[in-house]
Design a protein around this motif. Structure first.
Motif, PDB file in Angstrom:
ATOM      1  N   SER A 133      -2.917   9.130   7.582  1.00  0.00           N
ATOM      2  CA  SER A 133      -4.197   9.711   7.001  1.00  0.00           C
ATOM      3  C   SER A 133      -5.682   8.598   6.979  1.00  0.00           C
ATOM      4  O   SER A 133      -5.240   7.523   6.763  1.00  0.00           O
ATOM      5  CB  SER A 133      -4.013  10.538   5.747  1.00  0.00           C
ATOM      6  N   ARG A 134      -6.688   9.255   6.383  1.00  0.00           N
ATOM      7  CA  ARG A 134      -7.656   8.433   6.001  1.00  0.00           C
ATOM      8  C   ARG A 134      -7.183   7.923   4.596  1.00  0.00           C
ATOM      9  O   ARG A 134      -7.822   6.682   4.435  1.00  0.00           O
ATOM     10  CB  ARG A 134      -8.872   9.475   5.955  1.00  0.00           C
ATOM     11  N   THR A 135      -6.508   8.464   3.980  1.00  0.00           N
ATOM     12  CA  THR A 135      -6.150   8.057   2.694  1.00  0.00           C
ATOM     13  C   THR A 135      -5.218   6.506   2.894  1.00  0.00           C
ATOM     14  O   THR A 135      -5.567   5.428   2.347  1.00  0.00           O
ATOM     15  CB  THR A 135      -5.220   8.961   1.848  1.00  0.00           C
ATOM     16  N   LEU A 136      -4.454   6.586   3.908  1.00  0.00           N
ATOM     17  CA  LEU A 136      -3.731   5.462   4.244  1.00  0.00           C
ATOM     18  C   LEU A 136      -4.621   4.331   4.800  1.00  0.00           C
ATOM     19  O   LEU A 136      -4.603   3.252   4.363  1.00  0.00           O
ATOM     20  CB  LEU A 136      -2.779   5.662   5.505  1.00  0.00           C
ATOM     21  N   GLU A 137      -5.764   4.734   5.533  1.00  0.00           N
ATOM     22  CA  GLU A 137      -6.475   3.754   6.091  1.00  0.00           C
ATOM     23  C   GLU A 137      -7.404   3.185   5.032  1.00  0.00           C
ATOM     24  O   GLU A 137      -7.528   1.962   4.923  1.00  0.00           O
ATOM     25  CB  GLU A 137      -7.579   4.484   7.178  1.00  0.00           C
ATOM     26  N   ALA A 138      -7.789   4.047   4.112  1.00  0.00           N
ATOM     27  CA  ALA A 138      -8.716   3.437   2.840  1.00  0.00           C
ATOM     28  C   ALA A 138      -7.922   2.536   1.998  1.00  0.00           C
ATOM     29  O   ALA A 138      -8.459   1.663   1.652  1.00  0.00           O
ATOM     30  CB  ALA A 138      -9.053   4.667   2.099  1.00  0.00           C
ATOM     31  N   ALA A 139      -6.358   2.802   1.719  1.00  0.00           N
ATOM     32  CA  ALA A 139      -5.736   1.874   1.093  1.00  0.00           C
ATOM     33  C   ALA A 139      -5.531   0.523   1.714  1.00  0.00           C
ATOM     34  O   ALA A 139      -5.450  -0.360   1.041  1.00  0.00           O
ATOM     35  CB  ALA A 139      -4.380   2.715   0.883  1.00  0.00           C
ATOM     36  N   GLN A 140      -5.312   0.561   2.836  1.00  0.00           N
ATOM     37  CA  GLN A 140      -5.258  -0.797   3.593  1.00  0.00           C
ATOM     38  C   GLN A 140      -6.486  -1.247   3.573  1.00  0.00           C
ATOM     39  O   GLN A 140      -6.486  -2.694   3.214  1.00  0.00           O
ATOM     40  CB  GLN A 140      -4.753  -0.482   4.992  1.00  0.00           C
ATOM     41  N   VAL A 188       0.867  -1.291   0.026  1.00  0.00           N
ATOM     42  CA  VAL A 188       0.095   0.001  -0.001  1.00  0.00           C
ATOM     43  C   VAL A 188       0.922   1.169  -0.130  1.00  0.00           C
ATOM     44  O   VAL A 188       1.920   1.270   0.898  1.00  0.00           O
ATOM     45  CB  VAL A 188      -0.917  -0.069   1.013  1.00  0.00           C
ATOM     46  N   VAL A 189       0.735   2.240  -0.769  1.00  0.00           N
ATOM     47  CA  VAL A 189       1.197   3.365  -1.168  1.00  0.00           C
ATOM     48  C   VAL A 189       0.369   4.484  -0.944  1.00  0.00           C
ATOM     49  O   VAL A 189      -0.737   4.766  -1.419  1.00  0.00           O
ATOM     50  CB  VAL A 189       2.190   3.817  -2.292  1.00  0.00           C
ATOM     51  N   ALA A 190       0.523   5.283   0.243  1.00  0.00           N
ATOM     52  CA  ALA A 190      -0.631   6.378   0.541  1.00  0.00           C
ATOM     53  C   ALA A 190       0.345   7.681   0.354  1.00  0.00           C
ATOM     54  O   ALA A 190       1.312   8.146   1.110  1.00  0.00           O
ATOM     55  CB  ALA A 190      -1.048   6.477   1.823  1.00  0.00           C
ATOM     56  N   GLY A 191      -0.208   8.640  -0.616  1.00  0.00           N
ATOM     57  CA  GLY A 191       0.394   9.709  -0.552  1.00  0.00           C
ATOM     58  C   GLY A 191      -0.197  11.143  -0.382  1.00  0.00           C
ATOM     59  O   GLY A 191      -0.851  11.804  -1.008  1.00  0.00           O
ATOM     60  N   ASN A 192      -0.425  11.067   0.925  1.00  0.00           N
ATOM     61  CA  ASN A 192      -1.237  12.145   1.606  1.00  0.00           C
ATOM     62  C   ASN A 192      -0.091  12.915   2.425  1.00  0.00           C
ATOM     63  O   ASN A 192       0.896  12.344   3.037  1.00  0.00           O
ATOM     64  CB  ASN A 192      -2.142  11.636   2.584  1.00  0.00           C
ATOM     65  N   THR A 217       3.438  -4.703   2.858  1.00  0.00           N
ATOM     66  CA  THR A 217       3.895  -3.508   3.243  1.00  0.00           C
ATOM     67  C   THR A 217       3.183  -2.308   3.168  1.00  0.00           C
ATOM     68  O   THR A 217       2.448  -2.355   2.277  1.00  0.00           O
ATOM     69  CB  THR A 217       5.419  -3.310   2.039  1.00  0.00           C
ATOM     70  N   VAL A 218       3.395  -1.274   3.986  1.00  0.00           N
ATOM     71  CA  VAL A 218       2.662   0.006   3.927  1.00  0.00           C
ATOM     72  C   VAL A 218       3.764   1.056   4.069  1.00  0.00           C
ATOM     73  O   VAL A 218       4.454   1.139   4.680  1.00  0.00           O
ATOM     74  CB  VAL A 218       1.748  -0.038   5.310  1.00  0.00           C
ATOM     75  N   ILE A 219       3.509   1.952   2.632  1.00  0.00           N
ATOM     76  CA  ILE A 219       4.463   3.043   2.759  1.00  0.00           C
ATOM     77  C   ILE A 219       3.554   4.249   2.689  1.00  0.00           C
ATOM     78  O   ILE A 219       2.648   4.640   1.994  1.00  0.00           O
ATOM     79  CB  ILE A 219       5.068   2.898   1.285  1.00  0.00           C
ATOM     80  N   ASP A 220       3.759   5.037   3.773  1.00  0.00           N
ATOM     81  CA  ASP A 220       2.995   6.235   3.970  1.00  0.00           C
ATOM     82  C   ASP A 220       4.112   7.243   3.473  1.00  0.00           C
ATOM     83  O   ASP A 220       5.070   7.586   4.250  1.00  0.00           O
ATOM     84  CB  ASP A 220       2.689   6.494   5.736  1.00  0.00           C
ATOM     85  N   VAL A 221       3.844   7.747   2.487  1.00  0.00           N
ATOM     86  CA  VAL A 221       5.165   8.535   1.670  1.00  0.00           C
ATOM     87  C   VAL A 221       5.515   9.661   2.305  1.00  0.00           C
ATOM     88  O   VAL A 221       6.846  10.110   2.387  1.00  0.00           O
ATOM     89  CB  VAL A 221       4.373   9.077   0.093  1.00  0.00           C
ATOM     90  N   ILE A 222       4.593  10.383   3.186  1.00  0.00           N
ATOM     91  CA  ILE A 222       5.018  11.478   3.720  1.00  0.00           C
ATOM     92  C   ILE A 222       6.298  11.122   4.819  1.00  0.00           C
ATOM     93  O   ILE A 222       7.054  12.148   5.143  1.00  0.00           O
ATOM     94  CB  ILE A 222       3.967  12.409   4.341  1.00  0.00           C
ATOM     95  N   ASP A 223       6.049   9.839   5.427  1.00  0.00           N
ATOM     96  CA  ASP A 223       7.259   9.495   6.180  1.00  0.00           C
ATOM     97  C   ASP A 223       8.406   9.506   5.727  1.00  0.00           C
ATOM     98  O   ASP A 223       9.557   9.534   6.603  1.00  0.00           O
ATOM     99  CB  ASP A 223       6.573   8.383   7.131  1.00  0.00           C
ATOM    100  N   ILE A 224       8.611   9.435   4.638  1.00  0.00           N
ATOM    101  CA  ILE A 224      10.116   9.257   3.876  1.00  0.00           C
ATOM    102  C   ILE A 224      10.691  10.763   3.775  1.00  0.00           C
ATOM    103  O   ILE A 224      11.856  10.989   4.083  1.00  0.00           O
ATOM    104  CB  ILE A 224       9.791   8.819   2.213  1.00  0.00           C
TER     105      ILE A 224
END
Length: 171
Positions: free
Chosen positions: A17-24, A8-12, A37-44
């Motif tokens: 975010s809710r975007t991350l939750e929805a993707a999962q 899952v890649v969330a680009g919020n 694997t879960v990638i919360d792009v903002i954490d990079i």
């Protein structure tokens, strides 16, 4: 078939975010198991602004070796987020996601942008080499977790995705 590798890649721009939750939620609904694997792009972080950052390289590698990736973004100014664009720019055009089955997902406040995943995010994923065998998914940022919210899309498209995953030969 072995369990697919699902990312899952969330680009919020907002972490967790809710975007991350929805993707999962979408990834789990498609496969029946949580993503590998879960990638919360903002954490990079700032590594997205250049080339060769180890965390970015690892995130790109995780996507590239996945069987299925759900790429998600909120709808900003009628398109996907800038932070997701920064991440996608890290992939080589044409083959950076070669062989990966991808599902474009976008969240929004209302139906006005319901075609955004199909018209804006899907072409970028295809340009990067991903196989996008189904229609992009647009969900309400407030109602995505309600019982039955995913049912129409899943009923129509999950069989195509699972067929793609079961026919993959990653050797």
């Amino acid at each position: 078939m072995n369990s697919p590798t699902v990312t899952v890649v969330a680009g919020n721009p907002k972490p967790s975010s809710r975007t991350l939750e929805a993707a999962q939620l979408v990834a789990t609904a498609i496969t029946g198991t949580p993503p590998t694997t879960v990638i919360d792009v903002i954490d990079i972080g700032p590594g997205l602004l250049g080339w060769g950052d180890p965390a970015v390289t690892e995130a790109v590698r995780a996507v590239a070796v996945s069987d299925l990736v759900v790429i998600a973004s909120p709808t900003f100014k009628a398109t996907y987020s800038g932070v997701l664009k920064l991440f996608l720019d890290q992939f080589a055009s044409g083959d950076g996601m070669a062989g990966v089955t991808a599902v474009p997902l976008m969240l929004g406040a209302g139906p006005a942008h319901h075609l955004a995943p199909e018209l804006l995010l899907k072409p970028v994923l295809v340009e990067l080499g991903a196989v996008v065998p189904v229609q992009g998914l647009y969900l309400s940022d407030r109602g995505f977790a309600e019982p039955g919210a995913l049912d129409p899309w899943l009923t129509r498209w999950r069989p195509a995705i699972t067929t793609m995953l079961s026919s993959r030969d990653r050797s």
